[in-house]
Design an enzyme around this catalytic site. Structure first.
Site, PDB file in Angstrom:
ATOM      1  N   LYS A   8       0.823  -1.217   0.000  1.00  0.00           N
ATOM      2  CA  LYS A   8       0.000   0.000   0.000  1.00  0.00           C
ATOM      3  C   LYS A   8       0.858   1.269   0.000  1.00  0.00           C
ATOM      4  O   LYS A   8       2.065   1.222   0.289  1.00  0.00           O
ATOM      5  CB  LYS A   8      -0.940  -0.030   1.205  1.00  0.00           C
ATOM      6  CG  LYS A   8      -2.009  -1.127   1.111  1.00  0.00           C
ATOM      7  CD  LYS A   8      -3.021  -1.013   2.257  1.00  0.00           C
ATOM      8  CE  LYS A   8      -4.094  -2.089   2.151  1.00  0.00           C
ATOM      9  NZ  LYS A   8      -5.109  -1.952   3.247  1.00  0.00           N
ATOM     10  N   TYR A  48     -12.691  -1.280  -3.315  1.00  0.00           N
ATOM     11  CA  TYR A  48     -13.194  -1.461  -1.947  1.00  0.00           C
ATOM     12  C   TYR A  48     -14.712  -1.269  -1.864  1.00  0.00           C
ATOM     13  O   TYR A  48     -15.235  -0.921  -0.811  1.00  0.00           O
ATOM     14  CB  TYR A  48     -12.458  -0.529  -0.986  1.00  0.00           C
ATOM     15  CG  TYR A  48     -11.087  -1.038  -0.584  1.00  0.00           C
ATOM     16  CD1 TYR A  48     -10.932  -2.259   0.064  1.00  0.00           C
ATOM     17  CD2 TYR A  48      -9.938  -0.293  -0.830  1.00  0.00           C
ATOM     18  CE1 TYR A  48      -9.688  -2.729   0.445  1.00  0.00           C
ATOM     19  CE2 TYR A  48      -8.683  -0.753  -0.448  1.00  0.00           C
ATOM     20  CZ  TYR A  48      -8.573  -1.986   0.191  1.00  0.00           C
ATOM     21  OH  TYR A  48      -7.332  -2.443   0.575  1.00  0.00           O
ATOM     22  N   ASN A 111      -2.019   0.154   6.714  1.00  0.00           N
ATOM     23  CA  ASN A 111      -1.557  -1.146   7.201  1.00  0.00           C
ATOM     24  C   ASN A 111      -0.715  -1.925   6.188  1.00  0.00           C
ATOM     25  O   ASN A 111      -0.695  -3.156   6.198  1.00  0.00           O
ATOM     26  CB  ASN A 111      -2.743  -1.968   7.732  1.00  0.00           C
ATOM     27  CG  ASN A 111      -3.770  -2.260   6.659  1.00  0.00           C
ATOM     28  OD1 ASN A 111      -3.619  -1.831   5.524  1.00  0.00           O
ATOM     29  ND2 ASN A 111      -4.809  -2.993   7.028  1.00  0.00           N
ATOM     30  N   HIS A 114      -2.319  -5.138   1.204  1.00  0.00           N
ATOM     31  CA  HIS A 114      -3.626  -5.764   0.954  1.00  0.00           C
ATOM     32  C   HIS A 114      -3.396  -7.163   0.435  1.00  0.00           C
ATOM     33  O   HIS A 114      -2.432  -7.403  -0.302  1.00  0.00           O
ATOM     34  CB  HIS A 114      -4.406  -4.973  -0.111  1.00  0.00           C
ATOM     35  CG  HIS A 114      -5.483  -5.788  -0.775  1.00  0.00           C
ATOM     36  ND1 HIS A 114      -6.712  -5.991  -0.205  1.00  0.00           N
ATOM     37  CD2 HIS A 114      -5.483  -6.499  -1.935  1.00  0.00           C
ATOM     38  CE1 HIS A 114      -7.434  -6.786  -0.998  1.00  0.00           C
ATOM     39  NE2 HIS A 114      -6.712  -7.098  -2.063  1.00  0.00           N
ATOM     40  N   GLU A 125      -9.226  -9.692  -8.846  1.00  0.00           N
ATOM     41  CA  GLU A 125      -8.262  -8.616  -8.593  1.00  0.00           C
ATOM     42  C   GLU A 125      -7.038  -8.736  -9.512  1.00  0.00           C
ATOM     43  O   GLU A 125      -6.474  -7.722  -9.933  1.00  0.00           O
ATOM     44  CB  GLU A 125      -7.860  -8.624  -7.119  1.00  0.00           C
ATOM     45  CG  GLU A 125      -9.026  -8.242  -6.216  1.00  0.00           C
ATOM     46  CD  GLU A 125      -8.727  -8.368  -4.726  1.00  0.00           C
ATOM     47  OE1 GLU A 125      -7.553  -8.559  -4.345  1.00  0.00           O
ATOM     48  OE2 GLU A 125      -9.686  -8.278  -3.934  1.00  0.00           O
TER      49      GLU A 125
END
Ligand code: ATP
Ligand code: MG
Length: 144
Positions: A8, A48, A111, A114, A125
């Protein structure tokens, strides 16, 4: 089998990309495709979509569009479930020691990584980020 990860924008921006790639390789994942991507708002919203009604959705979309991320197609046996173990819990404060998020994440939102949460989502994805590639092309000769 394959799964999809994104290092990320927090981790790419903090210069942690190499350490996280090394961690993934040491966990037995082969990097079959990689692309540095700056998501548009529309792309992040679609990615998302499942969280659209959640209070963290708008900040999450802003975060995911704040800088480049590194999308990865990864291969390993039991890749989807195993990568979820390797990355750890969503909140780094709750992640097991030695997981990517425990080591490299800043917060529950920022965080570090993903990972796709099911084989169906992994396939969707991978097609999202690597539409020009067929899955069988990503596999090295002889890879299981
Ligand atoms: P990801 O889908 O990014 O792999 P995940 O599956 O562990 O993460 P999800 O519940 O799918 O967690 O949430 C997607 C992302 O939204 C999280 O990784 C995190 O960046 C952010 N997020 C989730 N819950 C919160 C929260 N309570 N507050 C802030 N951000 C959150
Ligand atoms: Mg998720």
């Amino acid at each position: 089998m394959f799964t999809l990860a994104i290092i990320k924008p927090d981790a790419v921006g903090a210069g942690k990309t190499g350490q996280i790639l090394a961690h993934l390789e040491q966990a037995g994942f082969k990097i079959r495709a990689a692309r540095l991507v700056r998501l548009s708002t529309v792309q992040a919203e679609a990615f998302y979509e499942v969280h659209r009604a959640r209070p963290f959705y708008r900040p999450l979309v802003r975060f995911m569009t704040s800088g480049p991320g590194l999308a990865l197609a990864l291969e390993r046996d039991n890749a989807v479930a195993h990568l979820r173990v390797v990355i750890g819990a969503t909140d780094p404060a709750e992640a097991q020691p030695g997981t990517v998020r425990q080591l490299y994440a800043e917060s529950k939102e920022r965080n570090a990584i993903h990972a796709a949460d099911s084989p169906e989502n992994a396939a969707r994805e991978i097609a999202f980020f690597f539409p020009e590639r067929e899955l069988r092309e990503l596999a090295a000769p002889g890879a299981s």
